[in-house]
Design a protein around this motif. Structure first.
Motif, mmCIF file in Angstrom:
data_model
loop_
_atom_site.group_PDB
_atom_site.id
_atom_site.type_symbol
_atom_site.label_atom_id
_atom_site.label_comp_id
_atom_site.label_asym_id
_atom_site.label_seq_id
_atom_site.Cartn_x
_atom_site.Cartn_y
_atom_site.Cartn_z
ATOM 1 N N CYS A 1 0.817 -1.212 0.000
ATOM 2 C CA CYS A 1 0.000 0.000 0.000
ATOM 3 C C CYS A 1 0.854 1.267 0.000
ATOM 4 O O CYS A 1 0.334 2.369 -0.244
ATOM 5 N N PHE B 1 10.932 -6.902 3.090
ATOM 6 C CA PHE B 1 10.114 -7.736 3.983
ATOM 7 C C PHE B 1 10.730 -9.125 4.150
ATOM 8 O O PHE B 1 10.711 -9.685 5.242
ATOM 9 N N HIS C 1 11.296 -4.878 8.169
ATOM 10 C CA HIS C 1 10.194 -4.141 8.806
ATOM 11 C C HIS C 1 10.082 -4.460 10.297
ATOM 12 O O HIS C 1 9.358 -3.794 11.015
ATOM 13 N N ARG C 2 10.782 -5.507 10.729
ATOM 14 C CA ARG C 2 10.786 -5.853 12.159
ATOM 15 C C ARG C 2 12.108 -5.463 12.831
ATOM 16 O O ARG C 2 12.295 -5.721 14.013
ATOM 17 N N GLY D 1 5.823 -1.349 12.541
ATOM 18 C CA GLY D 1 6.535 -2.208 11.597
ATOM 19 C C GLY D 1 5.866 -2.295 10.238
ATOM 20 O O GLY D 1 5.926 -3.332 9.580
ATOM 21 N N LYS D 2 5.213 -1.202 9.832
ATOM 22 C CA LYS D 2 4.486 -1.220 8.560
ATOM 23 C C LYS D 2 4.940 -0.087 7.658
ATOM 24 O O LYS D 2 5.267 1.005 8.145
ATOM 25 N N VAL D 3 4.912 -0.346 6.354
ATOM 26 C CA VAL D 3 5.086 0.727 5.391
ATOM 27 C C VAL D 3 3.694 1.161 4.941
ATOM 28 O O VAL D 3 2.768 0.350 4.989
ATOM 29 N N GLN E 1 0.923 5.867 8.406
ATOM 30 C CA GLN E 1 -0.453 5.692 7.932
ATOM 31 C C GLN E 1 -0.651 6.438 6.604
ATOM 32 O O GLN E 1 -0.548 7.679 6.537
ATOM 33 N N ASN E 2 -0.969 5.662 5.588
ATOM 34 C CA ASN E 2 -1.230 6.257 4.270
ATOM 35 C C ASN E 2 -2.163 7.466 4.335
ATOM 36 O O ASN E 2 -1.882 8.502 3.738
ATOM 37 N N HIS F 1 -8.652 -2.105 3.175
ATOM 38 C CA HIS F 1 -7.319 -2.695 3.259
ATOM 39 C C HIS F 1 -7.273 -3.928 4.183
ATOM 40 O O HIS F 1 -6.695 -4.959 3.816
ATOM 41 N N TRP G 1 -4.782 0.557 -6.245
ATOM 42 C CA TRP G 1 -3.881 -0.388 -5.564
ATOM 43 C C TRP G 1 -4.675 -1.550 -4.976
ATOM 44 O O TRP G 1 -4.265 -2.712 -5.070
#
Ligand SMILES: N[C@@H](CCC(=O)N[C@@H](CS)C(=O)NCC(=O)O)C(=O)O
Length: 218
Positions: free
Chosen positions: A12, A34, A39-40, A51-53, A65-66, A107, A168
Motif C-alpha cells: 500500500c 520484507f 520491517h521488524r 513495523g508497517k510501510v 499511515q497512508n 485494506h 492499488w
C-alpha cells in the motif's frame, strides 16, 4: 532535506509513492525488504513502531499511515491537487472518509483475502478466512463499482489520490500482484476499468518504475 518514503514494492506504500510522483518535487526512498524482515528490525521500528510501510520522514517529523501521509501531502502541496480543495467542512470530511474507507474498511479485508495465513494461528483456517474476506470485499466494493459505472473517478471533483488507493486495492485482489488470487473483470467490471484508467496516469507509471528500480537493487 527531501522527504524520505519508506516503502516496499506492491504494498500500500505505492499510494504514497504515487502521491510523491504526482507532486513532482524531489524525494528519497528507502526500500524495506520484507523477506529480510527489515520491517521488524530496530532501525525501522524506530521510524514506525507498528513495523508497517509506508512511513514518511519529513523535515518536521515522521508520519505513518497512508491516510495521514496523503492528507499531509495534499495540504502542503495544494498545487498537486491530490485531494480537492474545498472550504465546506462537510465536503472536506466526506473526502477524508474515502481515505478511511480505503485504509480502514477495505485494506484489512484485502489482507485477509490475500494473506489469510497471517490472520490465523491455525493454517487449516486459511481457506475459510480467504473465502469470508472475498465475500466481504465483494459487498464493500459493489457500491463503489455501481458508482463508477457512471463516472471516471471516485470524487465529483475529478481524479484524486483516492483513485490511486482504489487502484492499488484492485491490483492486490485481482491477482496482478504477488499472491495471484483472482477477483476478475467479471466480479467488479467498473472497478477493473477504473484500475486500467488510473494505471495510465503518469504518476502511477512513475511509481511502478520506481518500485521496479528499487526491487532490482535488492
Ligand atoms: N493502516 C496502515 C496499513 C499499513 C500496512 O498494513 N502496510 C503493510 C503493507 S501493505 C505492511 O507494512 N505490512 C507489514 C506487516 O504488517 O508486518 C496504512 O494505511 O498505512
Amino acid at each position: 532535506m527531501n522527504p524520505t518514503l519508506y516503502f516496499a514494492p506492491q504494498t500500500c506504500a505505492r499510494v504514497s509513492l504515487t502521491a510523491l510522483e504526482e507532486i513532482g518535487k524531489p524525494f528519497d526512498t528507502r526500500l524495506i525488504a520484507f523477506l529480510a524482515a527489515e520491517h521488524r528490525a530496530p532501525d525501522f521500528l524506530a521510524i514506525n513502531p507498528s513495523g508497517k510501510v509506508p512511513a514518511l520522514v519529513t523535515e518536521g517529523g515522521i508520519l505513518v499511515q497512508n491516510g495521514a501521509i496523503l492528507h499531509y501531502l495534499a495540504l502542503t502541496r495544494p498545487e498537486a491537487k491530490l485531494l480537492p480543495r474545498v472550504d465546506d467542512p462537510l465536503r472536506q470530511a466526506q473526502v477524508l472518509s474515502w481515505l478511511f474507507r480505503c485504509s480502514s474498511d477495505l485494506h484489512p479485508l484485502v489482507s485477509r483475502y490475500v494473506l489469510p495465513q497471517f490472520a490465523t494461528a491455525n493454517p487449516d483456517d486459511a481457506d475459510g478466512i480467504r473465502a469470508k474476506g472475498a465475500e466481504l470485499l465483494q459487498a464493500q466494493l459493489q457500491p463503489i463499482d455501481d458508482l463508477l459505472r457512471g463516472r471516471e473517478w471516485v470524487l465529483d471533483e475529478g481524479w484524486s489520490i483516492i483513485d490511486a488507493y482504489l487502484s492499488w486495492i484492485w491490483f492486490r485482489i485481482s491477482g496482478a500482484g504477488f499472491g495471484g488470487f483472482g477477483f476478475g473483470q467479471a466480479c467488479l467490471p467498473a472497478i477493473a476499468a477504473h484500475h486500467a484508467r488510473a494505471s495510465e496516469r503518469p504518476s502511477a507509471i512513475a511509481a511502478l518504475r520506481h518500485e521496479a528500480r528499487a526491487q532490482a537493487e535488492l
